[in-house]
Design a protein around this motif. Structure first.
Motif, mmCIF file in Angstrom:
data_model
loop_
_atom_site.group_PDB
_atom_site.id
_atom_site.type_symbol
_atom_site.label_atom_id
_atom_site.label_comp_id
_atom_site.label_asym_id
_atom_site.label_seq_id
_atom_site.Cartn_x
_atom_site.Cartn_y
_atom_site.Cartn_z
ATOM 1 N N TRP A 20 0.823 -1.210 0.000
ATOM 2 C CA TRP A 20 0.000 0.000 0.000
ATOM 3 C C TRP A 20 0.854 1.255 0.000
ATOM 4 O O TRP A 20 0.516 2.261 -0.623
ATOM 5 C CB TRP A 20 -0.940 -0.001 1.206
ATOM 6 C CG TRP A 20 -2.163 -0.808 0.934
ATOM 7 C CD1 TRP A 20 -2.444 -2.066 1.388
ATOM 8 C CD2 TRP A 20 -3.263 -0.449 0.100
ATOM 9 N NE1 TRP A 20 -3.647 -2.495 0.883
ATOM 10 C CE2 TRP A 20 -4.165 -1.523 0.104
ATOM 11 C CE3 TRP A 20 -3.567 0.684 -0.653
ATOM 12 C CZ2 TRP A 20 -5.353 -1.510 -0.612
ATOM 13 C CZ3 TRP A 20 -4.758 0.703 -1.359
ATOM 14 C CH2 TRP A 20 -5.631 -0.390 -1.328
ATOM 15 N N GLN A 60 -7.323 -6.553 3.407
ATOM 16 C CA GLN A 60 -8.369 -5.902 4.174
ATOM 17 C C GLN A 60 -8.218 -6.334 5.632
ATOM 18 O O GLN A 60 -7.676 -7.407 5.916
ATOM 19 C CB GLN A 60 -9.755 -6.303 3.668
ATOM 20 C CG GLN A 60 -9.978 -6.089 2.184
ATOM 21 C CD GLN A 60 -10.125 -4.613 1.816
ATOM 22 O OE1 GLN A 60 -10.653 -3.837 2.600
ATOM 23 N NE2 GLN A 60 -9.652 -4.243 0.637
ATOM 24 N N ASN A 63 -9.406 -9.936 6.395
ATOM 25 C CA ASN A 63 -8.768 -11.149 5.880
ATOM 26 C C ASN A 63 -7.332 -11.333 6.336
ATOM 27 O O ASN A 63 -6.686 -12.312 5.984
ATOM 28 C CB ASN A 63 -8.877 -11.239 4.352
ATOM 29 C CG ASN A 63 -8.184 -10.120 3.605
ATOM 30 O OD1 ASN A 63 -7.320 -9.431 4.158
ATOM 31 N ND2 ASN A 63 -8.553 -9.925 2.343
ATOM 32 N N GLN A 123 -21.491 -3.272 7.586
ATOM 33 C CA GLN A 123 -21.748 -4.313 6.596
ATOM 34 C C GLN A 123 -23.001 -5.118 6.929
ATOM 35 O O GLN A 123 -23.200 -6.207 6.395
ATOM 36 C CB GLN A 123 -20.553 -5.269 6.509
ATOM 37 C CG GLN A 123 -19.268 -4.608 6.064
ATOM 38 C CD GLN A 123 -18.144 -5.623 5.908
ATOM 39 O OE1 GLN A 123 -18.297 -6.642 5.231
ATOM 40 N NE2 GLN A 123 -17.020 -5.362 6.532
ATOM 41 N N THR A 147 -14.412 -6.706 -7.420
ATOM 42 C CA THR A 147 -13.976 -5.500 -6.731
ATOM 43 C C THR A 147 -15.213 -4.723 -6.291
ATOM 44 O O THR A 147 -16.313 -5.295 -6.246
ATOM 45 C CB THR A 147 -13.034 -4.652 -7.614
ATOM 46 O OG1 THR A 147 -12.574 -3.525 -6.862
ATOM 47 C CG2 THR A 147 -13.726 -4.161 -8.862
ATOM 48 N N SER A 153 -11.293 -2.714 -2.672
ATOM 49 C CA SER A 153 -11.153 -4.137 -2.391
ATOM 50 C C SER A 153 -10.944 -4.865 -3.713
ATOM 51 O O SER A 153 -11.175 -4.310 -4.785
ATOM 52 C CB SER A 153 -12.406 -4.687 -1.687
ATOM 53 O OG SER A 153 -13.534 -4.603 -2.542
#
Length: 203
Positions: A20, A60, A63, A123, A147, A153
């Motif tokens: 990232w 993420q 995960n 969520q 995605t 994501s």
């Protein structure tokens, strides 16, 4: 967690952070301003149901607990929506699992869905805007690239635990077509497939 598993977990986090950092200048802030990725022209939901193995993903928070063998199982529920069961093996060797629901919100292509997980903050709404877009499919639904509208994501799913070199090439091309960078994705170790965590651009 033993020392070996701890080192593997720390390595995964380090690779994710480096990934990232390397793309920070052209990452989420720039992506959010772009048009959403295009879904496939038509998704046959009946063919999409069943078991998928996650072979790579954009890291993420949810995960990072998964060490290997991440998979998703999709079945139709009584309301005609998709019942979602995600599971993986954790760094301590245990089972991590979660259940949710996916609802088609794009009747034209059926390739944009809203996925919800009860009890998970932000969520847990069963119905809402698309947050799961199938942007590419391999021959005979052999693999899929998923995605979201903001490209924050990304998941490479496969019907098998491994892809060959040509299929990985097709996946990388699909990632680029979706407006993402293959280096944002990290491979997900699977028993019988790739057994290392590495940027998808290096596979």
């Amino acid at each position: 967690m033993n020392r070996h598993r701890m080192r593997l977990a720390l390595s995964a986090l380090t690779v994710a952070a480096a990934c990232w950092t390397a793309v920070a200048g052209s990452g989420p802030s720039a992506i959010a301003r772009a048009e959403p990725p295009a879904p496939v022209a038509g998704l046959d939901l009946s063919r999409y149901l069943g078991t998928w193995y996650q072979l790579a993903a954009v890291p993420q928070f949810f995960n990072l607990v998964c060490a290997r063998d991440t998979r998703a199982e999709y079945t139709l529920d009584q309301q005609g929506d998709v019942s979602v069961y995600n599971s993986c093996t954790t760094w301590s060797g245990g089972l991590n699992e979660i259940r949710g629901t996916a609802t088609v919100v794009d009747p034209v292509t059926s390739a944009q869905l809203h996925v919800s997980f009860p009890g998970v903050p932000t969520q847990d709404m069963r119905y809402g805007p698309p947050n799961y877009i199938v942007t590419a499919l391999g021959d005979a639904y052999s693999w899929a690239l998923v995605t979201d509208p903001n490209r924050l994501s990304g998941f490479v799913l496969s019907r098998t635990v491994a892809l060959d070199a040509a299929q990985w090439g097709d996946v990388r091309d699909a990632v680029a077509t979706a407006g993402e960078n293959a280096c944002w994705y990290l491979t997900s170790p699977t028993t019988g497939g790739l057994d290392r965590i590495a940027p998808l651009c290096a596979v």
